[in-house]
Scaffold this active site. Structure first.
Site, PDB file in Angstrom:
ATOM      1  N   ASP A   7       0.867  -1.191   0.000  1.00 53.22           N
ATOM      2  CA  ASP A   7       0.000   0.000   0.000  1.00 53.22           C
ATOM      3  C   ASP A   7       0.905   1.243   0.000  1.00 53.22           C
ATOM      4  O   ASP A   7       2.134   1.129  -0.162  1.00 53.22           O
ATOM      5  CB  ASP A   7      -0.979  -0.027   1.180  1.00 53.22           C
ATOM      6  CG  ASP A   7      -0.311   0.202   2.532  1.00 53.22           C
ATOM      7  OD1 ASP A   7       0.947   0.253   2.592  1.00 53.22           O
ATOM      8  OD2 ASP A   7      -1.033   0.325   3.537  1.00 53.22           O
ATOM      9  N   CYS A  65       3.368  -2.842   4.139  1.00 55.67           N
ATOM     10  CA  CYS A  65       2.466  -1.742   4.499  1.00 55.67           C
ATOM     11  C   CYS A  65       3.228  -0.898   5.525  1.00 55.67           C
ATOM     12  O   CYS A  65       4.460  -0.947   5.552  1.00 55.67           O
ATOM     13  CB  CYS A  65       1.124  -2.258   5.009  1.00 55.67           C
ATOM     14  SG  CYS A  65       1.176  -3.253   6.513  1.00 55.67           S
ATOM     15  N   THR A  67       3.256  -1.103   8.912  1.00 54.13           N
ATOM     16  CA  THR A  67       3.774  -1.865  10.055  1.00 54.13           C
ATOM     17  C   THR A  67       3.995  -3.354   9.775  1.00 54.13           C
ATOM     18  O   THR A  67       4.497  -4.058  10.641  1.00 54.13           O
ATOM     19  CB  THR A  67       2.739  -1.808  11.193  1.00 54.13           C
ATOM     20  OG1 THR A  67       1.506  -2.356  10.693  1.00 54.13           O
ATOM     21  CG2 THR A  67       2.506  -0.381  11.666  1.00 54.13           C
ATOM     22  N   HIS A  98      10.038 -24.216   9.846  1.00 56.19           N
ATOM     23  CA  HIS A  98       8.962 -24.823  10.635  1.00 56.19           C
ATOM     24  C   HIS A  98       7.576 -24.625  10.021  1.00 56.19           C
ATOM     25  O   HIS A  98       6.742 -25.518  10.091  1.00 56.19           O
ATOM     26  CB  HIS A  98       8.911 -24.206  12.048  1.00 56.19           C
ATOM     27  CG  HIS A  98      10.115 -24.491  12.878  1.00 56.19           C
ATOM     28  ND1 HIS A  98      10.082 -24.446  14.254  1.00 56.19           N
ATOM     29  CD2 HIS A  98      11.387 -24.823  12.548  1.00 56.19           C
ATOM     30  CE1 HIS A  98      11.285 -24.734  14.738  1.00 56.19           C
ATOM     31  NE2 HIS A  98      12.097 -24.958  13.710  1.00 56.19           N
ATOM     32  N   HIS A 134       6.504 -30.979  11.906  1.00 56.01           N
ATOM     33  CA  HIS A 134       6.053 -29.729  11.280  1.00 56.01           C
ATOM     34  C   HIS A 134       4.922 -30.002  10.282  1.00 56.01           C
ATOM     35  O   HIS A 134       3.966 -29.233  10.199  1.00 56.01           O
ATOM     36  CB  HIS A 134       7.228 -29.013  10.621  1.00 56.01           C
ATOM     37  CG  HIS A 134       8.259 -28.570  11.613  1.00 56.01           C
ATOM     38  ND1 HIS A 134       7.930 -27.861  12.746  1.00 56.01           N
ATOM     39  CD2 HIS A 134       9.599 -28.767  11.665  1.00 56.01           C
ATOM     40  CE1 HIS A 134       9.020 -27.634  13.450  1.00 56.01           C
ATOM     41  NE2 HIS A 134      10.046 -28.177  12.818  1.00 56.01           N
TER      42      HIS A 134
HETATM   43  C1  RB5 Z   1      -1.805   2.925   6.510  1.00 59.98           C
HETATM   44  O1  RB5 Z   1      -1.818   4.198   7.063  1.00 59.98           O
HETATM   45  C2  RB5 Z   1      -1.412   1.883   7.536  1.00 59.98           C
HETATM   46  O2  RB5 Z   1      -2.413   1.749   8.488  1.00 59.98           O
HETATM   47  C3  RB5 Z   1      -1.123   0.551   6.866  1.00 59.98           C
HETATM   48  O3  RB5 Z   1      -0.111   0.714   5.940  1.00 59.98           O
HETATM   49  C4  RB5 Z   1      -0.656  -0.572   7.767  1.00 59.98           C
HETATM   50  O4  RB5 Z   1       0.393  -0.175   8.588  1.00 59.98           O
HETATM   51  C5  RB5 Z   1      -1.685  -1.321   8.467  1.00 59.98           C
HETATM   52  O5  RB5 Z   1      -1.423  -2.285   9.175  1.00 59.98           O
END
Ligand code: RB5
Length: 145
Positions: A7, A65, A67, A98, A134
């Site tokens: 994203d 993304c 995080t 695993h 596993h």
């Molecule tokens: C976008 O602002 C952010 O929320 C997305 O990239 C991500 O980190 C969500 O988990």
């Protein structure tokens, strides 16, 4: 084949990962985002990569993304996806040995791109162990799907 998606918050990291994949002679397909657009939504790219990966047992996916959390949650909703967050070397290696992970997620706002490249190298070089215990545990995950 490797499928990569991000994203807006993972877009810059995706572009850096693509350069690294090219430098390693690893074939990939970029499924978007094609540009940095703050209104895009990470589940759309998670689904697009997951759809590709589930069609080929040898395929792998990379998602970015902000995080890594949202991409990982979304990708794991799809049957056959074993997505993980590559946050250190031990976890990244174990996720292949695993868990036979087929998607790895990173955070463009939480991780250093150079560290991400190191983790990707480990991930691609590590094979699933195929050990009975596993296999048994992965079969139980399939039962949950
Ligand atoms: C976008 O602002 C952010 O929320 C997305 O990239 C991500 O980190 C969500 O988990």
């Amino acid at each position: 084949m490797i499928y990569i998606g991000a994203d807006h918050a993972g877009y810059n990291l995706k572009e850096q990962i693509k350069e690294w994949l090219t430098s390693q002679d690893l074939k990939f397909e970029d499924i978007g985002a094609e540009e940095l657009n703050p209104t895009d939504d990470y589940p759309d790219f998670a689904k697009a990569v997951a759809d590709k990966v589930t069609k080929n047992p040898e395929a792998k996916g990379i998602l970015a993304c902000g995080t890594a959390e949202g991409m990982c949650i979304a990708a794991n909703k799809e049957k056959g996806i074993r997505a993980i967050i590559g946050y250190d070397e031990f976890v990244t290696r174990a996720s292949r040995e695993h868990n036979n992970a087929n998607v790895i997620c990173f955070g463009g706002r939480s991780q250093d791109p150079e560290e991400v490249k190191k983790l990707l190298k480990i991930w691609f070089e590590t094979q699933y162990s195929g050990e009975e215990r596993h296999d048994r545990r992965l079969a139980k995950i399939e039962d949950l799907e």
